[in-house]
Motif scaffolding. Structure first.
Motif, PDB file in Angstrom:
ATOM      1  N   THR A 204      73.786  59.912  78.035  1.00  0.00           N
ATOM      2  CA  THR A 204      72.840  59.583  76.970  1.00  0.00           C
ATOM      3  C   THR A 204      71.781  58.613  77.492  1.00  0.00           C
ATOM      4  OG1 THR A 204      74.511  59.968  75.268  1.00  0.00           O
ATOM      5  CG2 THR A 204      72.618  58.610  74.642  1.00  0.00           C
TER       6      THR A 204
ATOM      7  N   ASP B  82      76.153  63.675  75.288  1.00  0.00           N
ATOM      8  CA  ASP B  82      76.481  62.594  74.375  1.00  0.00           C
ATOM      9  C   ASP B  82      77.574  61.639  74.863  1.00  0.00           C
ATOM     10  OD1 ASP B  82      75.420  61.442  72.136  1.00  0.00           O
ATOM     11  OD2 ASP B  82      76.785  62.413  70.741  1.00  0.00           O
TER      12      ASP B  82
ATOM     13  N   ARG C 147      63.508  60.868  78.121  1.00  0.00           N
ATOM     14  CA  ARG C 147      62.799  61.041  76.840  1.00  0.00           C
ATOM     15  C   ARG C 147      61.694  59.995  76.693  1.00  0.00           C
ATOM     16  NH1 ARG C 147      66.187  58.783  72.245  1.00  0.00           N
ATOM     17  NH2 ARG C 147      65.336  56.898  73.211  1.00  0.00           N
TER      18      ARG C 147
ATOM     19  N   LYS D  42      70.300  64.612  67.982  1.00  0.00           N
ATOM     20  CA  LYS D  42      70.778  63.236  67.807  1.00  0.00           C
ATOM     21  C   LYS D  42      69.881  62.223  68.517  1.00  0.00           C
ATOM     22  CE  LYS D  42      74.901  60.375  68.337  1.00  0.00           C
ATOM     23  NZ  LYS D  42      76.316  60.376  68.733  1.00  0.00           N
ATOM     24  N   HIS D  43      69.344  62.596  69.687  1.00  0.00           N
ATOM     25  CA  HIS D  43      68.576  61.642  70.499  1.00  0.00           C
ATOM     26  C   HIS D  43      67.090  62.005  70.635  1.00  0.00           C
ATOM     27  CE1 HIS D  43      72.223  59.495  71.442  1.00  0.00           C
ATOM     28  NE2 HIS D  43      72.794  60.657  71.692  1.00  0.00           N
ATOM     29  N   SER D  44      66.617  62.981  69.848  1.00  0.00           N
ATOM     30  CA  SER D  44      65.200  63.399  69.853  1.00  0.00           C
ATOM     31  C   SER D  44      64.699  63.700  71.266  1.00  0.00           C
ATOM     32  CB  SER D  44      64.315  62.328  69.216  1.00  0.00           C
ATOM     33  OG  SER D  44      64.759  62.042  67.910  1.00  0.00           O
ATOM     34  N   LEU D  45      65.453  64.509  71.992  1.00  0.00           N
ATOM     35  CA  LEU D  45      65.062  64.838  73.370  1.00  0.00           C
ATOM     36  C   LEU D  45      63.973  65.899  73.355  1.00  0.00           C
ATOM     37  CD1 LEU D  45      68.634  64.995  74.986  1.00  0.00           C
ATOM     38  CD2 LEU D  45      67.101  63.015  74.756  1.00  0.00           C
TER      39      LEU D  45
ATOM     40  N   CYS E 123      67.888  59.615  77.536  1.00  0.00           N
ATOM     41  CA  CYS E 123      66.949  58.793  76.760  1.00  0.00           C
ATOM     42  C   CYS E 123      65.888  58.157  77.658  1.00  0.00           C
ATOM     43  CB  CYS E 123      67.702  57.754  75.940  1.00  0.00           C
ATOM     44  SG  CYS E 123      68.638  58.503  74.583  1.00  0.00           S
TER      45      CYS E 123
END
Length: 153
Positions: A47, A42, A54, A84-87, A51
């Motif tokens: 991040t 994070d 992802r 938090k980041h839908s990984l 992402c």
């Protein structure tokens, strides 16, 4: 940085993922693995990199490529980062520094003139036989997937 070179056998590991499950490199034999090392859950660069993987994960999976992120953060930190980041991929909790040391990415860092020990960002592409096919030492966090795919042709 790592004394490992392209063509070397990738060091085996056995470590917990974000859910407390044991993950080993050998369980991915027959698949290409993107093993990416990042300093901390994070944070802005980490991040951006996560992402990017992802957003391109389905395309990587379609090519038979598995993505594994590694940092020295613990399982709970990884769970928060994933949520938090839908990984969609696995993060390995290398809290005892077994993997970062085996891959030679644990070392001295320098921020604002202050020296400290930490994880140097790097990506290892491991082939289906468990050998290091490519090492990316200068990772472009916003285009990490493109860097990997460019090497794989």
């Amino acid at each position: 940085m790592s004394t490992l070179q392209e063509g070397n056998k990738a060091p085996e590991f056995s470590v917990k993922d974000q859910n407390g499950n044991t993950v080993t490199l050998s369980q991915f034999k027959g698949k290409k693995v993107v093993l990416y090392f990042y300093p901390k859950d994070d944070t802005p660069g980490c991040t951006a990199e996560a992402c990017d993987f992802r957003d391109n994960y389905q395309g990587l999976q379609a090519k038979g490529i598995e993505v594994l992120g590694v940092s020295v953060d613990d399982e709970k930190s990884h769970q928060k980062f994933i949520t938090k980041h839908s990984l969609p991929f696995t993060l390995l909790a290398d809290t005892d520094k077994q993997i970062v040391e085996a891959y030679g990415v644990w070392g001295e860092k320098n921020m604002y003139g202050k020296k400290y020990m930490g994880t140097n960002r790097a990506t290892f592409v491991i082939d289906e036989e468990g050998n290091i096919a490519h090492i990316i030492k200068k990772v472009d966090t916003k285009n990490a997937t493109a860097q990997v795919l460019e090497l794989l042709g």
